[in-house]
Design a protein around this motif. Sequence first.
Motif, PDB file in Angstrom:
ATOM      1  N   LEU A 165      -2.022   0.642 -10.331  1.00 42.27           N
ATOM      2  CA  LEU A 165      -0.994  -0.023 -10.218  1.00 42.27           C
ATOM      3  C   LEU A 165      -0.846  -1.420  -9.077  1.00 42.27           C
ATOM      4  N   ALA A 166      -2.390  -1.243  -8.708  1.00 42.45           N
ATOM      5  CA  ALA A 166      -2.433  -3.244  -7.704  1.00 42.45           C
ATOM      6  C   ALA A 166      -2.799  -4.033  -8.871  1.00 42.45           C
ATOM      7  N   ASN A 167      -2.611  -3.392  -9.748  1.00 35.50           N
ATOM      8  CA  ASN A 167      -3.860  -4.299 -10.858  1.00 35.50           C
ATOM      9  C   ASN A 167      -3.182  -4.151 -12.122  1.00 35.50           C
ATOM     10  N   HIS A 168      -0.999  -4.550 -12.181  1.00 37.67           N
ATOM     11  CA  HIS A 168      -0.680  -4.461 -13.537  1.00 37.67           C
ATOM     12  C   HIS A 168      -0.723  -3.442 -14.278  1.00 37.67           C
ATOM     13  N   GLY A 169      -0.894  -2.702 -13.195  1.00 39.15           N
ATOM     14  CA  GLY A 169      -1.129  -1.281 -14.212  1.00 39.15           C
ATOM     15  C   GLY A 169      -2.152  -1.065 -15.306  1.00 39.15           C
ATOM     16  N   SER A 170      -3.205  -2.016 -14.813  1.00 36.72           N
ATOM     17  CA  SER A 170      -4.379  -1.990 -15.736  1.00 36.72           C
ATOM     18  C   SER A 170      -5.472  -2.158 -15.229  1.00 36.72           C
ATOM     19  N   GLU A 171      -6.743  -0.960 -16.509  1.00 37.83           N
ATOM     20  CA  GLU A 171      -7.883  -1.241 -15.863  1.00 37.83           C
ATOM     21  C   GLU A 171      -8.666  -1.523 -16.814  1.00 37.83           C
ATOM     22  N   VAL A 186       3.499   0.695 -16.007  1.00 42.01           N
ATOM     23  CA  VAL A 186       3.584   0.004 -15.163  1.00 42.01           C
ATOM     24  C   VAL A 186       3.482  -0.662 -13.797  1.00 42.01           C
ATOM     25  N   GLY A 187       2.706  -1.340 -13.378  1.00 40.88           N
ATOM     26  CA  GLY A 187       2.029  -1.718 -12.097  1.00 40.88           C
ATOM     27  C   GLY A 187       3.010  -3.277 -11.846  1.00 40.88           C
ATOM     28  N   THR A 188       1.997  -3.671 -10.908  1.00 42.04           N
ATOM     29  CA  THR A 188       2.232  -4.370 -10.062  1.00 42.04           C
ATOM     30  C   THR A 188       1.048  -5.506  -9.648  1.00 42.04           C
ATOM     31  N   ASN A 189       1.182  -7.183  -9.034  1.00 43.91           N
ATOM     32  CA  ASN A 189       0.098  -7.483  -8.772  1.00 43.91           C
ATOM     33  C   ASN A 189      -0.178  -7.574  -7.597  1.00 43.91           C
ATOM     34  N   SER A 190      -0.929  -7.130  -7.036  1.00 42.32           N
ATOM     35  CA  SER A 190      -0.669  -6.840  -5.020  1.00 42.32           C
ATOM     36  C   SER A 190      -2.273  -6.309  -4.882  1.00 42.32           C
ATOM     37  N   ARG A 191      -2.681  -8.162  -4.232  1.00 40.88           N
ATOM     38  CA  ARG A 191      -4.333  -8.304  -4.022  1.00 40.88           C
ATOM     39  C   ARG A 191      -4.855  -8.915  -2.606  1.00 40.88           C
ATOM     40  N   ALA A 210       0.691  -0.979   0.043  1.00 39.97           N
ATOM     41  CA  ALA A 210      -0.244  -0.058  -0.325  1.00 39.97           C
ATOM     42  C   ALA A 210       1.153   0.898  -0.083  1.00 39.97           C
ATOM     43  N   LEU A 211       1.941   1.346   0.497  1.00 39.52           N
ATOM     44  CA  LEU A 211       2.799   1.964   0.644  1.00 39.52           C
ATOM     45  C   LEU A 211       3.369   2.540  -0.108  1.00 39.52           C
ATOM     46  N   THR A 212       4.122   1.289  -1.401  1.00 37.43           N
ATOM     47  CA  THR A 212       4.805   1.929  -2.189  1.00 37.43           C
ATOM     48  C   THR A 212       3.886   2.078  -3.746  1.00 37.43           C
ATOM     49  N   ILE A 213       2.091   1.653  -3.720  1.00 35.63           N
ATOM     50  CA  ILE A 213       1.601   2.128  -4.413  1.00 35.63           C
ATOM     51  C   ILE A 213       1.426   3.687  -4.350  1.00 35.63           C
ATOM     52  N   ALA A 214       0.751   3.384  -3.348  1.00 31.92           N
ATOM     53  CA  ALA A 214       0.678   4.904  -2.864  1.00 31.92           C
ATOM     54  C   ALA A 214       1.245   6.296  -3.584  1.00 31.92           C
ATOM     55  N   LEU A 215       2.672   5.963  -2.919  1.00 32.46           N
ATOM     56  CA  LEU A 215       4.312   6.645  -3.329  1.00 32.46           C
ATOM     57  C   LEU A 215       4.236   6.963  -4.624  1.00 32.46           C
ATOM     58  N   THR A 216       4.158   5.990  -5.876  1.00 30.43           N
ATOM     59  CA  THR A 216       3.620   5.468  -6.896  1.00 30.43           C
ATOM     60  C   THR A 216       3.064   6.457  -7.413  1.00 30.43           C
ATOM     61  N   ALA A 217       1.451   6.632  -7.252  1.00 31.90           N
ATOM     62  CA  ALA A 217       1.059   7.103  -7.401  1.00 31.90           C
ATOM     63  C   ALA A 217       1.318   9.352  -7.416  1.00 31.90           C
ATOM     64  N   LEU A 218       1.512   9.181  -6.609  1.00 36.19           N
ATOM     65  CA  LEU A 218       2.068  10.366  -6.251  1.00 36.19           C
ATOM     66  C   LEU A 218       2.947  11.073  -6.732  1.00 36.19           C
ATOM     67  N   GLY A 219       3.896  10.328  -7.467  1.00 36.58           N
ATOM     68  CA  GLY A 219       4.281  10.897  -8.266  1.00 36.58           C
ATOM     69  C   GLY A 219       6.065  10.839  -8.045  1.00 36.58           C
ATOM     70  N   VAL A 220       6.966   9.762  -6.840  1.00 37.96           N
ATOM     71  CA  VAL A 220       7.806   9.707  -6.619  1.00 37.96           C
ATOM     72  C   VAL A 220       9.131   9.243  -7.655  1.00 37.96           C
TER      73      VAL A 220
END
Length: 363
Positions: free
Chosen positions: A209-215, A223-228, A61-71
Amino acid sequence: MIPFVNIQAQREAYREELEKAEKAVLESGIYIGGPEIAGLEAELSAYTGTNAVTCASGTDALTIALTALGVQPGDEVVVPDFTFIAPAECVARLGATPVFADIDPRTLQISPESVESLVGPLTRGIIAVNLFGQCAPYTELRKIAQHHGLWILEDSAQAFGATQCGKQACTFGDMAITSFYPSKPLGCYGDGGAIFTANKELAQKARMLANHGSEERYLHKVVGTNSRLDALQAAVLRVKLAHLDAELESRRKIAKRYNAFFADIEGLTPQQIAEGNTSTYAQYTLLVDNRKDFVAALDQAGIPHCIHYPMPLHRQPCFAEATSQHTGAQENAADMASQKAVSLPMCAFTQIEDIIGKLQKVL
């Protein structure tokens, strides 16, 4: 034997509800996604008044949020020096630099004065950790963030259900996260986490981002990740969420009992709960002048304990390079806390009178 967190007693209390929920998932054949995840996210959103997105762990959750915030690599993010490694670790894994802020020696929360002193041209945001279950000083932090054009990420891994001036935790940052690790105030039976934000665009980005960067299936915008979070864990959490407020009230009563006992003992100071805050008491933490002797007395009495945390982050070997480039490496309140902090058993089912009776024999 006294457990540090009595997860078994909690399961016994809700066994019928839990087994019914678990059986429904197992028989449904829907183990990833589906109605349990949708239901949990709706209930988490309603509880906080935000948009909730579940994921596989608090660290994710931290990594995804930081990525979404543009770090980005080369950025700097201010983090508290006295906490679990995850916030600083996630910043570093994205190629950015964690800058370690000192803490208030009474509340053990991040110090706004220290944060202000560390803001520089590369600073992009602040991670505030709601340490041990109470909210960080968000009024002061928000002023700093607004003045310098920074975002705030609220790490509420230990504080889902806490409040500040009547507002729920997970609502104070531009984004917030929590963890559902089994020992947390709201825990599942494995790893799990969630991201919260009032900003629908950030929520949508976090979900993508949590779904492989896919909607859309097989179309990947980033480029996302698999986090479910899986459906079985969601079902467990939905049962426990229904009991959370009652459990938090029990935790606060247990904390008051601890406070009353330790009030007459010199050299033992409970973590101070700041005015306007309620705490989840994810841990009941004392600052002890003579920790070695106190821990020996706990061992003699058969009372489990934990040192949260034995080393401030700026002294961790993995952050040696970051520390050498920034202020914060001098001895500070985080060092003091790491030398004095001791956490005692705490959950809604803690056998507090048994513990107090044992403490009376050794203190």
